[in-house]
Design an enzyme around this catalytic site. Structure first.
Site, PDB file in Angstrom:
ATOM      1  N   ASP A  36       0.810  -1.223   0.000  1.00  0.00           N
ATOM      2  CA  ASP A  36       0.000   0.000   0.000  1.00  0.00           C
ATOM      3  C   ASP A  36       0.847   1.279   0.000  1.00  0.00           C
ATOM      4  O   ASP A  36       0.678   2.156   0.867  1.00  0.00           O
ATOM      5  CB  ASP A  36      -0.900   0.029   1.261  1.00  0.00           C
ATOM      6  CG  ASP A  36      -1.720  -1.246   1.441  1.00  0.00           C
ATOM      7  OD1 ASP A  36      -2.143  -1.818   0.439  1.00  0.00           O
ATOM      8  OD2 ASP A  36      -1.938  -1.639   2.614  1.00  0.00           O
ATOM      9  N   GLU A 201     -11.650  -0.224  -3.163  1.00  0.00           N
ATOM     10  CA  GLU A 201     -11.018   0.332  -1.956  1.00  0.00           C
ATOM     11  C   GLU A 201      -9.882   1.252  -2.379  1.00  0.00           C
ATOM     12  O   GLU A 201      -9.787   1.655  -3.535  1.00  0.00           O
ATOM     13  CB  GLU A 201     -10.529  -0.804  -1.047  1.00  0.00           C
ATOM     14  CG  GLU A 201      -9.654  -1.829  -1.737  1.00  0.00           C
ATOM     15  CD  GLU A 201      -9.229  -2.983  -0.840  1.00  0.00           C
ATOM     16  OE1 GLU A 201      -9.514  -2.955   0.361  1.00  0.00           O
ATOM     17  OE2 GLU A 201      -8.572  -3.907  -1.344  1.00  0.00           O
TER      18      GLU A 201
HETATM   19  O1  FUB Z   1      -3.155  -3.683   3.326  1.00  0.00           O
HETATM   20  C1  FUB Z   1      -4.432  -4.043   3.776  1.00  0.00           C
HETATM   21  C2  FUB Z   1      -5.452  -3.734   2.733  1.00  0.00           C
HETATM   22  O2  FUB Z   1      -5.189  -4.462   1.547  1.00  0.00           O
HETATM   23  C3  FUB Z   1      -5.433  -2.297   2.301  1.00  0.00           C
HETATM   24  O3  FUB Z   1      -6.004  -1.432   3.202  1.00  0.00           O
HETATM   25  C4  FUB Z   1      -6.133  -2.436   1.003  1.00  0.00           C
HETATM   26  O4  FUB Z   1      -6.065  -1.311   0.195  1.00  0.00           O
HETATM   27  C5  FUB Z   1      -5.451  -3.651   0.438  1.00  0.00           C
HETATM   28  O5  FUB Z   1      -4.239  -3.340  -0.171  1.00  0.00           O
END
Ligand code: FUB
Length: 440
Positions: A36, A201
């Site tokens: 991320d 997301e």
């Molecule tokens: O790293 C945990 C979660 O996985 C993140 O918050 C999302 O965006 C995905 O990458």
């Protein structure tokens, strides 16, 4: 390969800085898992604020899931040499967090009013920590942000200085922030016209030439790809504009992005699972060049192993992170399958198998020989050429037969200068493995 220099600062908790000499290729960080990545330009350097995946262990996180207890920050001036500034926030330092749930997910950091504001999601809430420098020390606020429940905060500082925060929680929401940067200034607004089916997301907004871009990972089929929408206003309405990055060939379930312009060039930062091919909750951050079309739409990014930045010819060039290879006869595998952080080797099988590694800086004409770390059971010979398979010959490297890795030194036939691509060509009909190449 790694030069660790710890410093300790007290700020209610220990803050440590470590210099990490990475491979200068993809993935960017080779001594821990990272995911991320939010890249920002602060004080003339690129700072990357990633999540930090760790393997679960008894009492520490849920097995077969993401486990994250802290955040590091990394920075680079040349996108080749990365400094690990150490841990900036640990879950144990967050005053409002009642339970250690090991879910310190995707963060962001922006600069406003002379301060650095670090936004991090954990426990379904979004926290803010504030610092005077991009690498900390960061002091977490006493309470999480009111009115914003979800994950993956992505910030935009608009041209007029207004700040906006986007986040995910089923769908993507956005809101203007107050000047204090820790409170919402408007009720959260759900961003419409985005995909309604499949996980969405990781919103990351940015503005370029009056176009507002909202980028987001979306599981259109099974795993995530990077898509984007555009608008003429920070909070929309947006309309979908295309795909920036296709689903990872590796099958990594998530991808998570940021986009930054540095010294005139645009870069996409994202993650894959290079160091953990069998478990996609232990990820690694990457960067590749990104380009726009005339009309402001984004050209699709083709992920590379080579990544970005220029590599010093005198460093241990990780030749396995190639830019291009011959149609057959070349393969890449881990040097040590029991310790993947050691990196990779590249194997050339059969005459004329070749690989190309772009953007090596040979400096002035001060080089005389080349070291190659290699092994070949039956012995073999490779040629190192400049720019293309039949380009000027730099050196012939004879690799004696044996089962142990050795560093073979060869005199240069011609002395290059400036930035060039490096091509390695296998000249005998057998097999040679290479780890790194370094000129001196
Ligand atoms: O790293 C945990 C979660 O996985 C993140 O918050 C999302 O965006 C995905 O990458």
């Amino acid at each position: 390969m790694k030069n660790h220099k710890p410093y300790l600062l007290a700020f209610g908790f220990f803050w440590m800085s470590v210099i990490n000499s990475a491979f200068a290729t993809n993935p960017l960080i080779m001594d821990q898992f990272t995911a991320d990545p939010t890249a920002r330009v602060f004080e003339g350097r690129v700072y990357v604020y990633p999540s930090h995946d760790i393997p679960a262990s008894p009492g520490r996180g849920r097995s077969n899931w993401f486990v994250m207890e802290d955040y590091h920050v990394f920075s680079s001036e040349n996108l080749t040499d990365w400094t690990d500034h150490g841990v900036i926030i640990n879950q144990t330092n967050v005053p409002w967090l009642e339970r250690m749930s090991f879910n310190m997910w995707a963060p962001d950091c922006v600069f406003k009013n002379g301060k650095y504001y670090f936004y991090f999601p954990t426990g379904g809430r979004i926290g803010v920590a504030i610092a005077d420098k991009p690498y900390g020390p960061f002091k977490p606020e006493e309470k999480p942000m009111a009115g914003a429940r979800g994950i993956d905060p992505g910030l935009l500082i608009d041209k007029d200085g207004s700040a906006y925060m986007f986040w995910a929680g089923g769908r993507i929401s956005g809101a203007k922030l107050k000047d204090n940067m820790v409170e919402l200034d408007s009720p959260p607004r759900m961003i419409t016209n985005l995909p309604t089916a499949g996980l969405i997301e990781g919103p990351f907004p940015f503005e370029r030439n009056g176009i507002y871009y909202l980028t987001y990972p979306h599981a259109q089929v099974k795993t995530e790809r990077l898509e984007y929408a555009i608008s003429t206003n920070a909070l929309g309405p947006y309309h979908q504009a295309g795909v920036i990055l296709d689903e990872a060939a590796s099958g990594c379930w998530t991808v998570h992005q940021s986009i930054v312009q540095y010294k005139g060039q645009w870069y996409l930062f994202y993650h894959d699972k290079d160091l953990s091919p069998d478990f996609d909750k232990n990820r690694s951050i990457r960067a590749d060049y990104m380009y726009f079309n005339e009309d402001g739409t984004i050209k699709k990014v083709i992920p590379t192993l080579r990544g970005v930045g220029i590599v010093d010819a005198k460093s241990k060039i990780q030749i396995s992170r190639y830019s291009a290879i011959s149609g057959e006869g070349v393969s890449v595998s881990f040097l040590d399958a029991t310790n993947k952080f050691e990196g990779w080797k590249i194997s050339y099988n059969g005459t004329n198998a070749w690989s190309q590694f772009n953007d090596v800086d040979f400096g002035g004409k001060d080089l005389h020989s080349v070291d190659v770390r290699a092994v070949s059971a039956a012995g073999g010979r490779v040629e190192i050429r400049l720019d293309k398979v039949d380009g000027p010959l730099l050196a012939r490297v004879e690799v004696g037969s044996g089962s142990e890795w050795k560093v073979v030194t060869s005199k240069l036939d011609s002395v290059p200068a400036g930035v060039h691509n490096l091509v390695v060509v296998q000249k005998e009909n057998n097999s040679v493995d290479l780890n790194w190449i370094g000129f001196k």
